[in-house]
Design an enzyme around this catalytic site. Structure first.
Site, PDB file in Angstrom:
ATOM      1  N   ARG A   9      20.551   9.033  -4.682  1.00 37.47           N
ATOM      2  CA  ARG A   9      20.155  10.446  -4.633  1.00 37.47           C
ATOM      3  C   ARG A   9      21.214  11.355  -5.274  1.00 37.47           C
ATOM      4  O   ARG A   9      20.890  12.410  -5.810  1.00 37.47           O
ATOM      5  CB  ARG A   9      19.840  10.875  -3.199  1.00 37.47           C
ATOM      6  CG  ARG A   9      18.668  10.089  -2.634  1.00 37.47           C
ATOM      7  CD  ARG A   9      17.991  10.723  -1.466  1.00 37.47           C
ATOM      8  NE  ARG A   9      17.267   9.728  -0.686  1.00 37.47           N
ATOM      9  CZ  ARG A   9      16.042   9.268  -0.973  1.00 37.47           C
ATOM     10  NH1 ARG A   9      15.402   9.717  -2.026  1.00 37.47           N
ATOM     11  NH2 ARG A   9      15.470   8.356  -0.213  1.00 37.47           N
ATOM     12  N   ASP A  35      17.427  13.715   3.471  1.00 37.87           N
ATOM     13  CA  ASP A  35      17.773  13.084   2.190  1.00 37.87           C
ATOM     14  C   ASP A  35      17.727  14.071   1.017  1.00 37.87           C
ATOM     15  O   ASP A  35      18.035  13.697  -0.114  1.00 37.87           O
ATOM     16  CB  ASP A  35      16.816  11.921   1.903  1.00 37.87           C
ATOM     17  CG  ASP A  35      17.041  10.761   2.871  1.00 37.87           C
ATOM     18  OD1 ASP A  35      18.169  10.632   3.392  1.00 37.87           O
ATOM     19  OD2 ASP A  35      16.089  10.002   3.116  1.00 37.87           O
TER      20      ASP A  35
END
Ligand code: S3P
Length: 456
Positions: free
Chosen positions: A411, A336
């Protein structure tokens, strides 16, 4: 929205653009919110244990609130007692109730996939759905092994996507499954379905993915054995039909959220920041390893164990980074973190090559494309070769400016805002609202350190 309620529909409100501008040195201390992966699992294991599970430090982001709501729909009583303090009165393995409405997971792939495993191991029918981002994400990787266990796929959208209707089984077949991708969500779905199986469920991964499900299952009383498999892999064996006993869970700070203040402090000249209580699970700290290789001044302090996980305080000072080659086998431990690493790499001296990023294509957005488009919009030279991303370092001077499309991806939103804190011109993102899925306090927490955000 009250913190213990999820939205009732999977649509989102109007997009909220936000800009970040070159900031004075960032200083102070920040404790990131609870780990998202552990928060989902704490609620789910609370649901599957009979009795009261107390959780401290739960992430109160939208993704996790959706899982809390799904646990209620499956028969648990889930209450918020105070900030981060939650209580789950579980229905118990084998005693869940048939949900009356669609399980609406919003933006959350983890909640959806783990809960597909839970439903798959119970004799009930449930519909899984979510927002436009979730509806694009591949579910076949979960549906295939669940089918082998006896779960019926009643319906699915084209290409094995949500909405998906599953009919679970209370007698899931014990399987041995060699996972085609290093995915903790896939591994966890199989193990959670295998909980109600009369035999042993085995998952073999070629590359080890995060191990929170195995660790928490063992902590709640299940028999789980993990053996090494090949150079980087694992073989996990779960004995079915355990008696799961509620246990208190303390959720450590999320290293994937900590990544944003850490990189911000590295990039904004003169910064000096302590990021507190960050989980240091070896399967989650690939970004830290990479930043240290790039010459980041990060002092790891007060290493300790909290809630069964290694944690530490990270003292970060602004640093001139150098480009590195990030090996593909590190991807599961920092999956991530590539968007924020790409931002860090843009400020480095020399190129950074990130290898083996195919899984980035199936995250909340196609993150390879979203990162590449964002870098183009902000004037960063880069290219994609196969599954590798190569970012040319601009030695501390990144133009910035431009409008970055976030594609409902938290993100991407946070990564490019961090870029704007150190670039020549402000960076604007088209929508900050998805940040609430994983780091609802991002803006005020960063502002307290000195970050300059504002309306474009
Ligand atoms: C997660 C696993 C990862 C990660 C996601 C959370 C989890 O996905 O990207 O944000 O909690 O299991 P994959 O397992 O699909 O790699």
């Amino acid at each position: 929205m009250p913190a213990n309620q999820a939205h009732s529909a999977s649509g989102h409100g109007p997009a909220v653009p936000l800009s970040a501008s070159r900031s004075a040195p960032l200083t102070g201390r920040l404790k990131p919110p609870g780990d998202k992966s552990i928060s989902h699992r704490a609620l789910i294991l609370g649901l599957l244990s009979l009795g009261e599970t107390a959780i401290e430090g739960l992430l109160e982001g939208d993704d996790v609130l959706r899982t809390a709501q799904a646990c209620r729909q499956l028969g648990a009583k889930v209450d918020r007692l105070g900030p981060g303090r939650w209580r789950v009165l579980g229905a118990g393995l084998g005693s869940l109730i048939q949900p009356q409405d669609t399980l609406d997971f919003g933006n959350a792939g983890t909640g959806t996939r783990l809960m597909m495993g839970v439903v798959g191991g119970h004799g009930m029918t449930a519909t899984f759905d979510g927002d436009a981002s979730l509806r694009k994400r591949p579910m076949r990787r979960i549906l295939d092994p669940l089918s082998l266990m006896g779960v019926q796929i009643v319906s699915q959208a084209e290409g094995g996507r949500c909405p998906v209707v599953l009919m679970g089984t209370s007698e899931p077949a014990p399987i041995e499954y060699r996972s085609p991708v290093a995915s903790a969500q896939l591994k966890s779905a199989i193990l959670l379905a295998g909980l109600n199986s009369p035999g042993k469920t085995i998952v073999i991964e070629q590359e080890a993915s995060r191990d929170h499900t195995e660790k928490m299952l063992a902590y709640f009383g299940a028999e789980v054995k993990t053996e090494l498999e090949g150079a980087h892999g694992r073989r996990i064996t779960l004995t079915g039909r355990p008696t799961l006993k509620p246990r208190p869970v303390i959720v450590p700070a999320d290293p994937s959220s900590a990544a944003f203040p850490i990189v911000a402090a590295l990039l904004v000249p003169g910064s000096d920041v302590v990021v507190e209580g960050v989980m240091m699970n070896p399967l989650r700290i690939g970004l830290l390893t990479t930043l240290l290789e790039m010459g980041a001044q990060i002092d790891i302090r007060d290493e300790r164990i909290e809630g069964g996980e290694d944690v530490a305080d990270l003292h970060v000072k602004a640093s001139q980074l150098v480009g590195v080659d990030v090996p593909a086998d590190r991807a599961p431990a920092m999956i991530d973190e590539y968007p924020i690493l790409a931002v860090a790499a843009a400020f480095a001296t020399g190129p950074t090559r990130m290898r083996g990023l195919s899984e980035l294509r199936v995250k909340e957005s196609d993150r390879l494309v979203a990162v590449s488009d964002g870098l183009t919009a902000t004037g960063v030279a880069h290219h994609i070769e196969g599954d590798d991303l190569i970012v040319e370092g601009h030695a501390g001077t990144v133009r910035g400016g431009g409008l970055v499309a976030t594609h409902l991806d938290h993100r991407i939103a946070m990564s490019f805002l961090i870029m704007g804190l150190a670039s020549q011109k402000p960076v604007t993102i088209d929508d900050e609202s998805m940040i609430a899925t994983s780091f609802p306090t991002f803006k005020p927490s960063m502002e307290r350190l000195g970050a300059a955000f504002g309306a474009p």
